[in-house]
Design an enzyme around this catalytic site. Structure first.
Site, PDB file in Angstrom:
ATOM      1  N   HIS A   1      47.661  42.694  51.556  1.00 12.56           N
ATOM      2  CA  HIS A   1      46.714  42.146  50.579  1.00 12.56           C
ATOM      3  C   HIS A   1      47.375  41.918  49.219  1.00 12.56           C
ATOM      4  CE1 HIS A   1      42.232  42.352  49.258  1.00 12.56           C
ATOM      5  NE2 HIS A   1      42.926  41.671  48.358  1.00 12.56           N
TER       6      HIS A   1
ATOM      7  N   HIS B   1      47.903  38.767  45.965  1.00 14.76           N
ATOM      8  CA  HIS B   1      47.537  37.465  45.402  1.00 14.76           C
ATOM      9  C   HIS B   1      48.794  36.869  44.791  1.00 14.76           C
ATOM     10  CE1 HIS B   1      43.197  38.178  45.931  1.00 14.76           C
ATOM     11  NE2 HIS B   1      43.515  39.450  45.697  1.00 14.76           N
TER      12      HIS B   1
ATOM     13  N   ASP C   1      46.536  45.016  46.824  1.00 12.90           N
ATOM     14  CA  ASP C   1      45.634  44.075  46.147  1.00 12.90           C
ATOM     15  C   ASP C   1      46.274  43.606  44.838  1.00 12.90           C
ATOM     16  OD1 ASP C   1      43.542  42.444  45.513  1.00 12.90           O
ATOM     17  OD2 ASP C   1      42.103  44.038  45.105  1.00 12.90           O
TER      18      ASP C   1
ATOM     19  N   ARG D   1      48.988  33.593  43.927  1.00 12.57           N
ATOM     20  CA  ARG D   1      48.479  32.633  42.933  1.00 12.57           C
ATOM     21  C   ARG D   1      48.974  31.206  43.066  1.00 12.57           C
ATOM     22  NH1 ARG D   1      44.446  35.976  41.880  1.00 12.57           N
ATOM     23  NH2 ARG D   1      44.899  37.634  40.390  1.00 12.57           N
TER      24      ARG D   1
HETATM   25  O1  DOR Z   1      40.369  42.865  41.153  1.00  6.53           O
HETATM   26  C1  DOR Z   1      40.449  41.932  41.922  1.00  6.53           C
HETATM   27  N1  DOR Z   1      41.205  40.855  41.638  1.00  6.53           N
HETATM   28  N2  DOR Z   1      39.749  41.973  43.064  1.00  6.53           N
HETATM   29  C2  DOR Z   1      39.669  40.906  43.880  1.00  6.53           C
HETATM   30  O2  DOR Z   1      39.042  41.003  44.902  1.00  6.53           O
HETATM   31  C3  DOR Z   1      40.314  39.626  43.512  1.00  6.53           C
HETATM   32  C4  DOR Z   1      41.462  39.858  42.627  1.00  6.53           C
HETATM   33  C5  DOR Z   1      41.980  38.597  41.987  1.00  6.53           C
HETATM   34  O3  DOR Z   1      42.160  37.601  42.689  1.00  6.53           O
HETATM   35  O4  DOR Z   1      42.266  38.619  40.782  1.00  6.53           O
END
Ligand code: DOR
Length: 455
Positions: free
Chosen positions: A64, A66, A325, A68
């Site tokens: 998990h 990101h 995350d 971007r």
């Molecule tokens: O804190 C978070 N940021 N939780 C998420 O589910 C998405 C993530 C984000 O994309 O910034």
């Protein structure tokens, strides 16, 4: 990236080899040859890296993150995100589809795979959207996404509120043999919330998200997994009550798995007020660091009771994986009113340090942590070739000094996202080298100075 001296391989000697998938935890040598873990013992003349006192683990797998790109390259790119991952000991990351455009088409998946092949420091496995545009109204072309190579489906950042649509998504995902990964949160119940609902939200006058918002969605999704037989993966669990539903689902033998983040294992809602431990009983004046937007994350940091329940669930094997995350944001996204700040923590480069500090404090066992970063996620991905130091497998591994102390300095991150609530924290346990497919993806200056025959 550089490779060990051509054709001669590399013997990594004297490290503590921790490989939970194969039930190994012992001092042993490891011979790498042609980018793979070699079957045979190293021939005479093989370059040697002495790693006595260091830990050798299979490369970490993050289910998990990101990255971007495309769309938010000011926050992170595939290049910077994978460099951050390599620094954190990760050799595989699964990237969430909340990009712009979102990963809801074959073209979007192919873009990520192409970009990762040319600019990535490590392996990138894309996750596709559940719904078109992540809008929650209409299913994405899940068959097309599966054929393009996604490893799961998620609208992460948003839950799929429509239960009928979620049921259909699960029916399709089952046909493709891929998991549905849900951000479990009842949107009506959590609406407007920016922190956990409880003592801190009251004290700071902020709208809270109750733990029940997560719990009801976890319960719904488990019911749908039972109905459809689909594999359900619960993203970033944060609440003790959610763990109870997970326990029941696993006891019933349902194909339900879960992950937890290092920040939910290590921090509580008090961090938003600048407090590291549980809230004091007598409430004094607010510290200067109250309303710290770097601790604003979704799902929110919760209570000590929740944290303890997550630790216990991980120890008991109920939670299958630790995932960061990793959610990088710009300074502008975070330096504003608490209500307006973006949710998220840049987590790839602090994960190992945070988790090994929890090991040092006796809250977790080392093998639990390593298993949740390697064998656990590999199992969920159905990739026995990853997450273990098997002879013949790609040489994906990480060298760690479990005793090294270091201070978190966000300005030194490879990630563009310096948004961490851990700035200045002293952690114990440091990644010294990450080897991906036999190539050095990251080498700490401390190891370089020892004259390692790597770079
Ligand atoms: O804190 C978070 N940021 N939780 C998420 O589910 C998405 C993530 C984000 O994309 O910034």
């Amino acid at each position: 990236m550089s490779a060990p001296p051509e054709g001669r391989g590399l013997l990594i000697r004297g490290g503590r080899l921790c490989d939970p998938a194969r039930g190994r935890d012992e001092v042993a040598d490891l011979y790498l040859s042609d980018g793979k873990i070699a079957l045979e013992s190293a021939p005479a003349g093989t370059p040697v890296l002495e790693v006595g006192g260091l830990l050798i683990s299979p490369g970490f797998i993050d289910l998990h993150v990101h990255l971007r790109e495309p769309g938010f390259e000011d926050k992170e790119t595939i290049a910077t995100g994978t460099q951050a991952a390599a620094r954190g000991g990760f050799t595989t990351v699964c990237c969430m589809p909340n990009t712009e455009p979102p990963t809801d088409s074959r073209a979007a998946v192919e873009f990520i795979l192409r970009r990762a092949a040319t600019h990535g420091a490590i392996r990138v496995l894309p996750i596709g959207c559940i719904t078109k545009g992540r809008r929650g109204h209409e299913l994405a072309e899940m068959g097309e996404l599966a054929a393009a190579g996604v490893v799961g489906f998620s609208d992460d950042g948003s839950p799929v509120a429509d239960s009928r649509l979620m049921r259909q998504a699960m029916e399709y995902s089952r046909a493709f043999g891929l998991p549905v990964i849900d951000h479990c949160q009842d949107p009506a119940l959590s609406q407007g919330g920016v922190v956990n609902e409880g003592a801190v939200s009251s004290r700071l006058g902020l709208v809270g998200m109750p733990a029940a918002a997560e719990e009801v969605m976890v319960a719904r999704d488990i019911a749908l997994a039972e109905l459809t037989g689909a594999c359900l993966h619960l993203a970033h669990l944060s609440a003790a009550s959610s763990v109870e539903h997970l326990r029941r689902a696993k006891a019933l033998g349902l194909p339900v798995t879960a992950e937890v983040t290092p920040h939910h294992l290590a921090l509580t809602e008090g961090r938003v007020m600048g407090v590291l431990g549980p809230l004091p009983h007598k409430l004094g004046p607010l510290p200067a660091s109250a309303y710290d937007t770097n601790a604003k994350v979704n799902p929110p940091l919760r209570t000590e009771r929740d944290r303890q329940a997550l630790l216990a669930a991980l120890r008991a094997g109920l939670i299958d994986a630790i995932a960061t995350d990793h959610a990088p944001h710009t300074l502008v996204d975070k330096e504003c009113e608490f209500d307006d700040a973006a949710f998220g923590i840049s987590g790839l480069e602090t994960a190992a340090g945070v988790l090994l500090t929890l090991v040092d404090k006796g809250e977790l066992e080392l093998t639990t942590v390593i298993a949740a970063l390697t064998a656990g996620p590999a199992r969920l991905l159905g990739r026995p070739d990853l997450g273990a130091l098997r002879a013949g497998a790609a040489a994906d591994l990480v060298l760690i000094d479990p005793r090294a102390e270091w201070a978190v300095e966000p300005a030194q991150f490879a990630s563009k996202g310096h948004n961490t609530p851990l700035a200045g924290a002293r952690l114990r346990g440091k990644v010294l080298a990450t080897i991906y497919g036999g190539h050095i993806a990251y080498l700490d200056p401390a190891l370089e100075m020892k004259g390692a025959p790597l770079a």
